[in-house]
Design a protein around this motif. Structure first.
Motif, PDB file in Angstrom:
ATOM      1  N   UNK A 290       0.864  -1.186   0.000  1.00 13.11           N
ATOM      2  CA  UNK A 290       0.000   0.000   0.000  1.00 13.11           C
ATOM      3  C   UNK A 290       0.897   1.231   0.000  1.00 13.11           C
ATOM      4  N   UNK A 291       0.699   2.095  -0.980  1.00 12.77           N
ATOM      5  CA  UNK A 291       1.515   3.304  -1.120  1.00 12.77           C
ATOM      6  C   UNK A 291       0.616   4.527  -0.966  1.00 12.77           C
ATOM      7  N   UNK A 292       0.977   5.399  -0.032  1.00 16.26           N
ATOM      8  CA  UNK A 292       0.228   6.639   0.190  1.00 16.26           C
ATOM      9  C   UNK A 292       1.146   7.810  -0.109  1.00 16.26           C
ATOM     10  N   UNK A 293       0.778   8.621  -1.118  1.00 15.31           N
ATOM     11  CA  UNK A 293       1.645   9.747  -1.470  1.00 15.31           C
ATOM     12  C   UNK A 293       1.388  10.941  -0.568  1.00 15.31           C
ATOM     13  N   UNK A 294       2.099  12.022  -0.811  1.00 13.54           N
ATOM     14  CA  UNK A 294       2.059  13.177   0.067  1.00 13.54           C
ATOM     15  C   UNK A 294       0.689  13.854   0.053  1.00 13.54           C
ATOM     16  N   UNK A 295      -0.073  13.647  -1.032  1.00 13.15           N
ATOM     17  CA  UNK A 295      -1.417  14.243  -1.123  1.00 13.15           C
ATOM     18  C   UNK A 295      -2.492  13.348  -0.514  1.00 13.15           C
ATOM     19  N   UNK A 296      -2.097  12.189   0.011  1.00 15.25           N
ATOM     20  CA  UNK A 296      -3.060  11.282   0.618  1.00 15.25           C
ATOM     21  C   UNK A 296      -3.659  10.283  -0.346  1.00 15.25           C
ATOM     22  N   UNK A 297      -3.217  10.275  -1.604  1.00 22.45           N
ATOM     23  CA  UNK A 297      -3.738   9.315  -2.582  1.00 22.45           C
ATOM     24  C   UNK A 297      -3.163   7.937  -2.294  1.00 22.45           C
ATOM     25  N   UNK A 298      -4.031   6.935  -2.203  1.00 24.93           N
ATOM     26  CA  UNK A 298      -3.634   5.581  -1.822  1.00 24.93           C
ATOM     27  C   UNK A 298      -3.582   4.689  -3.066  1.00 24.93           C
ATOM     28  N   UNK A 299      -2.492   3.961  -3.218  1.00 23.55           N
ATOM     29  CA  UNK A 299      -2.320   2.998  -4.314  1.00 23.55           C
ATOM     30  C   UNK A 299      -2.208   1.608  -3.707  1.00 23.55           C
ATOM     31  N   UNK A 300      -3.177   0.740  -3.994  1.00 24.74           N
ATOM     32  CA  UNK A 300      -3.129  -0.650  -3.561  1.00 24.74           C
ATOM     33  C   UNK A 300      -2.499  -1.477  -4.671  1.00 24.74           C
ATOM     34  N   UNK A 301      -1.321  -1.988  -4.444  1.00 25.06           N
ATOM     35  CA  UNK A 301      -0.608  -2.717  -5.470  1.00 25.06           C
ATOM     36  C   UNK A 301       0.184  -3.860  -4.842  1.00 25.06           C
ATOM     37  N   UNK A 302       1.183  -4.340  -5.577  1.00 26.08           N
ATOM     38  CA  UNK A 302       2.024  -5.437  -5.096  1.00 26.08           C
ATOM     39  C   UNK A 302       3.433  -5.281  -5.652  1.00 26.08           C
ATOM     40  N   UNK A 303       4.407  -5.658  -4.859  1.00 24.34           N
ATOM     41  CA  UNK A 303       5.770  -5.848  -5.330  1.00 24.34           C
ATOM     42  C   UNK A 303       6.026  -7.346  -5.420  1.00 24.34           C
ATOM     43  N   UNK A 304       7.107  -7.732  -6.069  1.00 17.02           N
ATOM     44  CA  UNK A 304       7.375  -9.164  -6.141  1.00 17.02           C
ATOM     45  C   UNK A 304       8.857  -9.430  -6.357  1.00 17.02           C
ATOM     46  N   UNK A 305       9.254 -10.624  -5.941  1.00 15.62           N
ATOM     47  CA  UNK A 305      10.587 -11.160  -6.240  1.00 15.62           C
ATOM     48  C   UNK A 305      10.389 -12.390  -7.110  1.00 15.62           C
ATOM     49  N   UNK A 306      11.455 -12.827  -7.797  1.00 12.79           N
ATOM     50  CA  UNK A 306      11.274 -13.900  -8.773  1.00 12.79           C
ATOM     51  C   UNK A 306      12.531 -14.746  -8.877  1.00 12.79           C
TER      52      UNK A 306
END
Length: 384
Positions: A290-306
């Motif tokens: 979950x990434x929240x930028x300085x303006x409060x916009x929330x991005x629900x995503x994923x990182x991964x290793x492989x």
């Protein structure tokens, strides 16, 4: 009132000295100039940090339920024709999607990588207005045409008016279409001719998949994938040796929206097949983010290793294709962009000014009294 003012005057921690008692020196001027420059430099450095955002990272247990996993991909197969490539997905819950067509686009490319044609897979196959035959013989007045499924009908009323519908009927039976020359619908649609027309071409696939948020896999295989029991099979439709070449380049692979400042580990990765056909496998560990930028916009995503592995045909029963096996981490990562607080900024500025002023005063005092002592010794030496 005057007594109160006198008491306040006695509390003055900064007593003033008459300018007549000041003693200014060259060394003091140099130290003042240097300390002022250092103070100014540190102030602007602190000001830049104040306006610059910092990321606060937190690790949590992922307790989300019932969510979907969005997979965005852009993969190029320079030695596999578009007509023979299909996309399948399945997960441990038992849900599977074979020969996925919606939200997927194919680009026919020449050996130099130039785009020849773009076609959305969701449009399906070309429809036949008048199939050649109907179950049971001749048509009655105003009766619609109904093409044969060539033994794969589930009931007497089933119709297969396109080559794709015949293939789907075979798929439900668990059969493979081994000779499309004998199927009128495929002949009329020019299926074999399309494959021949794409000889020597490659294919670029891009689009997105929506799958359950559980462990599973999705794969790109040459041929139309079928599923029988627990094994994947192929319709061996006009497949030749070069059709098994799974040389590929991953232009983009992401599990969810892009996260600012993050580069996915498979973006731009290439692999060239030198051995006989086999299965190239990517084992992906997906970390919810979950990434929240300085303006409060929330991005629900994923990182991964492989990690990667190639399984050749000599190692046993393998299916030619590129397979992505993914599993989800129980730990969720949260990134939050923040500014340094104003009080923290003011505290640091005061520390810079006060600290440099104090250190400069100590240095100036040391230089001044040292110079004064040396001067006195020289004078005493002259007198002696």
């Amino acid at each position: 009132m005057e007594k109160v003012m006198n008491k306040l005057r006695n509390l003055d921690a900064y007593p003033k000295i008459n300018e007549d008692f000041y003693s200014r020196s060259l060394s003091g001027g140099v130290i003042t100039l240097v300390s002022s420059l250092v103070m100014l430099l540190l102030f602007f450095s602190e000001l830049r940090l104040y306006f610059h955002t910092v990321k606060e990272t937190t690790l949590l247990v992922d307790t989300s339920r019932g969510e979907k996993l969005h997979i965005n991909f852009d993969i190029t197969f320079p030695a596999t024709r578009c007509s023979l490539l299909s996309v399948d997905s399945m997960d441990i819950s038992g849900e599977q999607h074979l020969d996925i067509r919606h939200d997927i686009f194919k680009k026919r490319i020449d050996p130099q990588g130039n785009v020849i044609e773009v076609k959305p897979e969701g449009l399906g196959a070309q429809k036949i207005e008048k199939p050649l035959q109907r179950h049971g013989g001749r048509l009655d007045h105003n009766e619609t045409y109904c093409g044969s499924c060539y033994g794969a009908e589930m009931s007497d009323h089933d119709c297969c008016n396109t080559c794709e519908e015949v293939r789907e009927a075979y798929q439900k039976k668990g059969w493979g279409m081994t000779n499309t020359d004998l199927i009128d619908q495929c002949k009329r649609e020019g299926f074999i001719q399309r494959i021949k027309d794409e000889e020597g071409e490659g294919c670029n696939l891009h689009g997105s998949l929506e799958v359950n948020k559980v462990a599973g896999n999705f794969h790109f295989i040459p041929g139309k994938g079928l599923h029988q029991s627990t094994f994947n099979l192929f319709d061996l439709m006009a497949l030749q040796a070069e059709s098994y070449n799974i040389t590929h380049r991953i232009n983009k692979l992401a599990f969810g929206p892009s996260i600012p400042g993050t580069i996915n580990p498979l973006d731009g990765v290439s692999w060239v097949q030198h051995n006989p056909h086999g299965m190239y496998q990517y084992f992906v560990k997906v970390v919810p983010t979950i990434y929240t930028d300085i303006r409060g916009r929330i991005i629900n995503s994923n990182q991964f290793s492989v990690t990667e592995h190639y399984k050749s045909v000599e190692e046993g029963q393998t299916l030619p294709g590129v397979f992505f096996f993914y599993d989800l981490s129980p730990i969720k990562v949260t990134f939050k962009e923040e500014h340094v607080s104003f009080l923290h900024f003011v505290t640091n500025v005061c520390a810079i000014v006060g600290g440099i002023f104090t250190v400069a005063g100590i240095v100036d005092s040391f230089v001044y009294h040292g110079h004064k002592a040396l001067k006195k010794k020289r004078e005493m030496g002259k007198l002696g």
